[in-house]
Design a protein around this motif. Structure first.
Motif, mmCIF file in Angstrom:
data_model
loop_
_atom_site.group_PDB
_atom_site.id
_atom_site.type_symbol
_atom_site.label_atom_id
_atom_site.label_comp_id
_atom_site.label_asym_id
_atom_site.label_seq_id
_atom_site.Cartn_x
_atom_site.Cartn_y
_atom_site.Cartn_z
ATOM 1 N N GLY A 81 0.816 -1.225 0.000
ATOM 2 C CA GLY A 81 0.000 0.000 0.000
ATOM 3 C C GLY A 81 0.840 1.262 0.000
ATOM 4 O O GLY A 81 0.492 2.265 0.636
ATOM 5 N N ALA A 82 1.939 1.241 -0.732
ATOM 6 C CA ALA A 82 2.932 2.332 -0.656
ATOM 7 C C ALA A 82 2.361 3.706 -1.033
ATOM 8 O O ALA A 82 2.788 4.718 -0.470
ATOM 9 N N ILE A 83 1.414 3.734 -1.958
ATOM 10 C CA ILE A 83 0.914 5.035 -2.434
ATOM 11 C C ILE A 83 0.184 5.773 -1.307
ATOM 12 O O ILE A 83 0.474 6.938 -1.020
ATOM 13 N N LEU A 84 -0.729 5.069 -0.656
ATOM 14 C CA LEU A 84 -1.475 5.672 0.454
ATOM 15 C C LEU A 84 -0.557 5.918 1.657
ATOM 16 O O LEU A 84 -0.620 6.956 2.321
ATOM 17 N N LYS A 85 0.321 4.959 1.922
ATOM 18 C CA LYS A 85 1.221 5.091 3.076
ATOM 19 C C LYS A 85 2.109 6.329 2.937
ATOM 20 O O LYS A 85 2.282 7.096 3.875
ATOM 21 N N ASN A 86 2.626 6.530 1.718
ATOM 22 C CA ASN A 86 3.458 7.715 1.468
ATOM 23 C C ASN A 86 2.663 8.981 1.771
ATOM 24 O O ASN A 86 3.160 9.905 2.427
ATOM 25 N N ARG A 87 1.408 9.016 1.333
ATOM 26 C CA ARG A 87 0.590 10.207 1.533
ATOM 27 C C ARG A 87 0.275 10.423 3.010
ATOM 28 O O ARG A 87 0.209 11.551 3.496
ATOM 29 N N GLU A 88 0.107 9.330 3.732
ATOM 30 C CA GLU A 88 -0.142 9.450 5.179
ATOM 31 C C GLU A 88 1.086 10.007 5.895
ATOM 32 O O GLU A 88 0.976 10.848 6.782
ATOM 33 N N VAL A 89 2.254 9.523 5.511
ATOM 34 C CA VAL A 89 3.495 9.975 6.152
ATOM 35 C C VAL A 89 3.770 11.446 5.806
ATOM 36 O O VAL A 89 4.264 12.205 6.642
ATOM 37 N N MET A 90 3.408 11.863 4.568
ATOM 38 C CA MET A 90 3.612 13.266 4.168
ATOM 39 C C MET A 90 2.704 14.212 4.935
ATOM 40 O O MET A 90 3.105 15.297 5.322
ATOM 41 N N GLY A 91 1.433 13.846 5.104
ATOM 42 C CA GLY A 91 0.443 14.742 5.690
ATOM 43 C C GLY A 91 -0.194 15.623 4.627
ATOM 44 O O GLY A 91 0.179 15.579 3.458
ATOM 45 N N ALA A 92 -1.152 16.446 5.049
ATOM 46 C CA ALA A 92 -1.937 17.262 4.114
ATOM 47 C C ALA A 92 -1.052 18.240 3.343
ATOM 48 O O ALA A 92 -0.040 18.719 3.862
ATOM 49 N N THR A 93 -1.484 18.551 2.104
ATOM 50 C CA THR A 93 -0.734 19.478 1.233
ATOM 51 C C THR A 93 -0.449 20.794 1.949
ATOM 52 O O THR A 93 0.670 21.315 1.893
ATOM 53 N N ASN A 94 -1.486 21.329 2.607
ATOM 54 C CA ASN A 94 -1.309 22.558 3.378
ATOM 55 C C ASN A 94 -0.861 22.186 4.796
ATOM 56 O O ASN A 94 -1.613 21.550 5.540
ATOM 57 N N PRO A 95 0.356 22.556 5.181
ATOM 58 C CA PRO A 95 0.868 22.142 6.499
ATOM 59 C C PRO A 95 -0.031 22.569 7.653
ATOM 60 O O PRO A 95 -0.026 21.939 8.713
ATOM 61 N N ALA A 96 -0.838 23.607 7.425
ATOM 62 C CA ALA A 96 -1.764 24.058 8.485
ATOM 63 C C ALA A 96 -2.790 22.975 8.800
ATOM 64 O O ALA A 96 -3.333 22.936 9.902
ATOM 65 N N ASN A 97 -3.037 22.080 7.829
ATOM 66 C CA ASN A 97 -4.016 21.002 8.030
ATOM 67 C C ASN A 97 -3.357 19.649 8.299
ATOM 68 O O ASN A 97 -4.045 18.632 8.402
ATOM 69 N N ALA A 98 -2.048 19.617 8.375
ATOM 70 C CA ALA A 98 -1.333 18.336 8.509
ATOM 71 C C ALA A 98 -1.387 17.830 9.956
ATOM 72 O O ALA A 98 -1.307 18.607 10.911
#
Ligand code: CMP
Length: 140
Positions: A81-98
């Motif tokens: 599940g690397a695609i979703l996992k990567n996105r989870e580890v990155m957090g939201a595009t806007n850091p204010a929402n991460a």
């Protein structure tokens, strides 16, 4: 869950602040394996082509300038599940929402200088990997 490959960029703002190791560690601790990694200076043509989907957006010009301002680190990450996992580890595009503990919450400076890019779906992952890596550079 399927074994997947996804594409990641450690953006200029993070590379300039010597955060490569800390960011790679976040991916590795989440169970992702780095199967390709290189540091490059992205050209304007490469950045414009890579982000062509955003060409009409008001932030496109600034995004390109930020991506070519200094070197980036490109990676291919592999795992279940690397695609979703990567996105989870990155957090939201806007850091204010991460969310707490994510790369963007800890390191991003703004929505533009948000430290990392990651593919959002299997089709884009395949396209983005191919945009920067040849098959013989992927060492799984
Ligand atoms: P990234 O995941 O690299 O994909 C496109 C990038 O555009 C995004 O991260 C942000 O760095 C940048 N960007 C700048 N402004 C915006 C915005 N308003 N909405 C979405 N992305 C933005």
């Amino acid at each position: 869950m399927a074994l997947e490959r996804t594409f990641s960029i450690i953006k200029p703002d993070a590379v300039r602040r010597n955060l490569i190791g800390k960011i790679v560690t976040k991916f590795e601790e989440a169970g992702l394996t780095v199967i390709a990694l290189k540091k490059i200076q992205m050209t304007r043509a490469q950045a414009e082509g890579f982000y062509a989907v955003h060409k009409e957006r008001p932030f496109f010009g600034e995004l390109v300038e930020q991506m070519i301002a200094s070197p980036v680190v490109l990676q291919v990450l592999e795992g279940e599940g690397a695609i979703l996992k990567n996105r989870e580890v990155m957090g939201a595009t806007n850091p204010a929402n991460a969310v707490e503990g994510t790369i963007r919450k800890e390191f991003a400076l703004s929505i533009g200088e948000n430290s990392v890019h990651g593919s959002d779906a299997p089709e884009t992952a395949a396209e983005e990997i191919k945009y920067f890596f040849s098959d013989d550079e992927l060492v799984g």
